[in-house]
Design a protein around this motif. Structure first.
Motif, PDB file in Angstrom:
ATOM      1  N   GLY A  98     -20.671  10.193 -15.205  1.00 13.33           N
ATOM      2  CA  GLY A  98     -20.748   8.833 -14.689  1.00 13.33           C
ATOM      3  C   GLY A  98     -20.771   8.815 -13.174  1.00 13.33           C
ATOM      4  N   VAL A  99     -20.678   7.591 -12.638  1.00 14.33           N
ATOM      5  CA  VAL A  99     -20.738   7.377 -11.202  1.00 14.33           C
ATOM      6  C   VAL A  99     -19.721   6.310 -10.823  1.00 14.33           C
ATOM      7  CG1 VAL A  99     -22.226   6.618  -9.291  1.00 14.33           C
ATOM      8  CG2 VAL A  99     -23.200   7.958 -11.165  1.00 14.33           C
ATOM      9  N   ALA A 100     -19.075   6.533  -9.678  1.00  9.32           N
ATOM     10  CA  ALA A 100     -18.091   5.576  -9.182  1.00  9.32           C
ATOM     11  C   ALA A 100     -18.250   5.423  -7.677  1.00  9.32           C
ATOM     12  CB  ALA A 100     -16.678   6.057  -9.508  1.00  9.32           C
ATOM     13  N   TYR A 101     -17.786   4.307  -7.165  1.00 12.23           N
ATOM     14  CA  TYR A 101     -17.725   4.083  -5.723  1.00 12.23           C
ATOM     15  C   TYR A 101     -16.313   4.388  -5.260  1.00 12.23           C
ATOM     16  CZ  TYR A 101     -22.319   1.991  -5.457  1.00 12.23           C
ATOM     17  OH  TYR A 101     -23.676   1.800  -5.479  1.00 12.23           O
ATOM     18  N   ALA A 102     -16.201   5.239  -4.253  1.00  9.19           N
ATOM     19  CA  ALA A 102     -14.902   5.621  -3.701  1.00  9.19           C
ATOM     20  C   ALA A 102     -14.385   4.521  -2.778  1.00  9.19           C
ATOM     21  CB  ALA A 102     -15.025   6.931  -2.937  1.00  9.19           C
ATOM     22  N   LEU A 103     -13.086   4.267  -2.858  1.00 11.23           N
ATOM     23  CA  LEU A 103     -12.427   3.271  -2.022  1.00 11.23           C
ATOM     24  C   LEU A 103     -11.371   3.958  -1.167  1.00 11.23           C
ATOM     25  CD1 LEU A 103     -11.755   0.472  -4.685  1.00 11.23           C
ATOM     26  CD2 LEU A 103     -13.791   0.779  -3.257  1.00 11.23           C
ATOM     27  N   ASP A 104     -11.049   3.344  -0.028  1.00 10.52           N
ATOM     28  CA  ASP A 104     -10.013   3.882   0.843  1.00 10.52           C
ATOM     29  C   ASP A 104      -9.306   2.736   1.548  1.00 10.52           C
ATOM     30  OD1 ASP A 104      -8.620   6.093   2.120  1.00 10.52           O
ATOM     31  OD2 ASP A 104      -9.664   5.463   3.936  1.00 10.52           O
ATOM     32  N   SER A 105      -7.974   2.795   1.552  1.00  8.85           N
ATOM     33  CA  SER A 105      -7.176   1.793   2.259  1.00  8.85           C
ATOM     34  C   SER A 105      -5.760   2.320   2.408  1.00  8.85           C
ATOM     35  CB  SER A 105      -7.154   0.469   1.484  1.00  8.85           C
ATOM     36  OG  SER A 105      -6.228  -0.427   2.061  1.00  8.85           O
ATOM     37  N   GLU A 106      -5.347   2.552   3.639  1.00  5.42           N
ATOM     38  CA  GLU A 106      -3.968   2.995   3.863  1.00  5.42           C
ATOM     39  C   GLU A 106      -2.973   1.947   3.384  1.00  5.42           C
ATOM     40  OE1 GLU A 106      -2.968   4.560   7.717  1.00  5.42           O
ATOM     41  OE2 GLU A 106      -4.924   5.547   7.885  1.00  5.42           O
ATOM     42  N   ALA A 107      -3.243   0.678   3.670  1.00  5.76           N
ATOM     43  CA  ALA A 107      -2.328  -0.394   3.269  1.00  5.76           C
ATOM     44  C   ALA A 107      -2.214  -0.483   1.751  1.00  5.76           C
ATOM     45  CB  ALA A 107      -2.777  -1.726   3.861  1.00  5.76           C
ATOM     46  N   LEU A 108      -3.335  -0.345   1.050  1.00  2.00           N
ATOM     47  CA  LEU A 108      -3.311  -0.389  -0.412  1.00  2.00           C
ATOM     48  C   LEU A 108      -2.580   0.826  -0.975  1.00  2.00           C
ATOM     49  CD1 LEU A 108      -4.122  -1.851  -2.980  1.00  2.00           C
ATOM     50  CD2 LEU A 108      -6.318  -0.625  -2.886  1.00  2.00           C
ATOM     51  N   SER A 109      -2.795   1.990  -0.389  1.00  7.23           N
ATOM     52  CA  SER A 109      -2.092   3.199  -0.830  1.00  7.23           C
ATOM     53  C   SER A 109      -0.585   3.049  -0.634  1.00  7.23           C
ATOM     54  CB  SER A 109      -2.607   4.421  -0.082  1.00  7.23           C
ATOM     55  OG  SER A 109      -3.943   4.691  -0.464  1.00  7.23           O
ATOM     56  N   ALA A 110      -0.176   2.440   0.475  1.00  5.91           N
ATOM     57  CA  ALA A 110       1.256   2.218   0.726  1.00  5.91           C
ATOM     58  C   ALA A 110       1.835   1.235  -0.290  1.00  5.91           C
ATOM     59  CB  ALA A 110       1.464   1.717   2.149  1.00  5.91           C
ATOM     60  N   PHE A 111       1.089   0.176  -0.606  1.00  9.05           N
ATOM     61  CA  PHE A 111       1.528  -0.776  -1.634  1.00  9.05           C
ATOM     62  C   PHE A 111       1.674  -0.075  -2.980  1.00  9.05           C
ATOM     63  CE2 PHE A 111       0.264  -3.577  -5.150  1.00  9.05           C
ATOM     64  CZ  PHE A 111       1.329  -4.470  -5.131  1.00  9.05           C
ATOM     65  N   ARG A 112       0.680   0.737  -3.344  1.00  6.93           N
ATOM     66  CA  ARG A 112       0.751   1.454  -4.616  1.00  6.93           C
ATOM     67  C   ARG A 112       1.974   2.364  -4.661  1.00  6.93           C
ATOM     68  NH1 ARG A 112      -0.013   5.981  -7.359  1.00  6.93           N
ATOM     69  NH2 ARG A 112      -0.921   5.845  -9.445  1.00  6.93           N
ATOM     70  N   ALA A 113       2.287   3.008  -3.554  1.00 11.95           N
ATOM     71  CA  ALA A 113       3.461   3.885  -3.501  1.00 11.95           C
ATOM     72  C   ALA A 113       4.744   3.089  -3.730  1.00 11.95           C
ATOM     73  CB  ALA A 113       3.517   4.611  -2.156  1.00 11.95           C
ATOM     74  N   ARG A 114       4.815   1.871  -3.208  1.00 10.64           N
ATOM     75  CA  ARG A 114       6.006   1.031  -3.425  1.00 10.64           C
ATOM     76  C   ARG A 114       6.122   0.616  -4.896  1.00 10.64           C
ATOM     77  NH1 ARG A 114       4.130  -0.821   1.489  1.00 10.64           N
ATOM     78  NH2 ARG A 114       3.331  -2.781   0.640  1.00 10.64           N
ATOM     79  N   VAL A 115       4.994   0.291  -5.515  1.00  8.51           N
ATOM     80  CA  VAL A 115       5.018  -0.046  -6.942  1.00  8.51           C
ATOM     81  C   VAL A 115       5.419   1.183  -7.753  1.00  8.51           C
ATOM     82  CG1 VAL A 115       3.670  -0.854  -8.920  1.00  8.51           C
ATOM     83  CG2 VAL A 115       3.327  -1.914  -6.665  1.00  8.51           C
ATOM     84  N   ALA A 116       4.875   2.344  -7.401  1.00  5.14           N
ATOM     85  CA  ALA A 116       5.228   3.584  -8.106  1.00  5.14           C
ATOM     86  C   ALA A 116       6.726   3.852  -8.008  1.00  5.14           C
ATOM     87  CB  ALA A 116       4.435   4.764  -7.545  1.00  5.14           C
ATOM     88  N   ALA A 117       7.303   3.619  -6.849  1.00  4.23           N
ATOM     89  CA  ALA A 117       8.750   3.831  -6.683  1.00  4.23           C
ATOM     90  C   ALA A 117       9.538   2.871  -7.575  1.00  4.23           C
ATOM     91  CB  ALA A 117       9.143   3.660  -5.221  1.00  4.23           C
ATOM     92  N   ALA A 118       9.074   1.634  -7.683  1.00  6.28           N
ATOM     93  CA  ALA A 118       9.776   0.641  -8.505  1.00  6.28           C
ATOM     94  C   ALA A 118       9.724   0.996  -9.994  1.00  6.28           C
ATOM     95  CB  ALA A 118       9.175  -0.743  -8.269  1.00  6.28           C
ATOM     96  N   PHE A 119       8.663   1.654 -10.425  1.00  5.37           N
ATOM     97  CA  PHE A 119       8.490   2.006 -11.837  1.00  5.37           C
ATOM     98  C   PHE A 119       8.626   3.511 -12.084  1.00  5.37           C
ATOM     99  CE2 PHE A 119       6.349  -2.109 -11.572  1.00  5.37           C
ATOM    100  CZ  PHE A 119       6.776  -2.728 -12.730  1.00  5.37           C
ATOM    101  N   ARG A 120       9.205   4.247 -11.135  1.00  3.26           N
ATOM    102  CA  ARG A 120       9.181   5.716 -11.184  1.00  3.26           C
ATOM    103  C   ARG A 120       9.654   6.303 -12.506  1.00  3.26           C
ATOM    104  NH1 ARG A 120      12.256   4.936  -7.010  1.00  3.26           N
ATOM    105  NH2 ARG A 120      14.419   4.560  -7.470  1.00  3.26           N
TER     106      ARG A 120
END
Length: 172
Positions: free
Chosen positions: A81-103
């Motif tokens: 398949g094919v995908a479009y790559a995304l990048d965002s430091e702010a989004l990555s930081a948000f995801r890390a906070r959610v991951a910590a909450a559900f670790r």
């Protein structure tokens, strides 16, 4: 008693970006398998037993997050398949906070490294995917969009059911 259906957390895209990816997905994803909209997954399997609690936790974290700027950085060949790559430091930081909450509840898939992307084709012959990748890569130009929030879904064994739209608040 069976385990409740899991929750999936995806990025909400602005209307123009969402429409662009959805159009590509409709044109290139096998129609019989295309049961869900174009999306960028943040988490594939959050616990589904307490939807209200999960929504509350994610909402509290999103409330302190300004809507992140997200870059569309390239076209990725995924083998079938094919995908479009995304990048965002702010989004990555948000995801890390959610991951910590559900670790304690994260699956191995959600614990591993995160490479945000939007899949527009999957489960096709490698040569079909290579041809689409070449065509899309040739015409690719980087883009940016601002993500207004995240979407929480219940996985229903194939299709998904949206259970919450959670806006980024920007009060951080």
């Amino acid at each position: 008693m069976p385990e409740p259906d899991p929750l999936i957390l995806t990025l909400q895209m602005d209307e123009a970006t969402s429409s662009r990816f959805e159009d590509l997905r409709r044109r290139h994803f096998p129609a019989a398998l295309n049961r869900i909209p174009a999306h960028a997954t943040l988490f594939h399997h959050l616990p589904g037993g307490d939807v209200a609690g999960a929504t509350e936790t994610i909402t509290a974290l999103a409330r302190t997050q300004a809507p992140p700027e997200v870059a569309v950085t390239g076209v990725r060949f995924t083998g079938r398949g094919v995908a479009y790559a995304l990048d965002s430091e702010a989004l990555s930081a948000f995801r890390a906070r959610v991951a910590a909450a559900f670790r304690d509840d994260l699956t191995p898939q959600d614990r591993q490294g995160w490479r945000p992307h939007v899949t527009v084709q999957n489960k096709v012959a490698p040569e079909t995917a290579r041809a689409l990748h070449a065509a899309l890569a040739q015409d690719f130009s980087p883009a940016h969009f601002r993500a207004p929030g995240v979407l929480l879904w219940r996985y229903l064994g194939g299709p998904w059911e949206r259970v919450a739209t959670i806006a980024f608040g920007g009060t951080a």
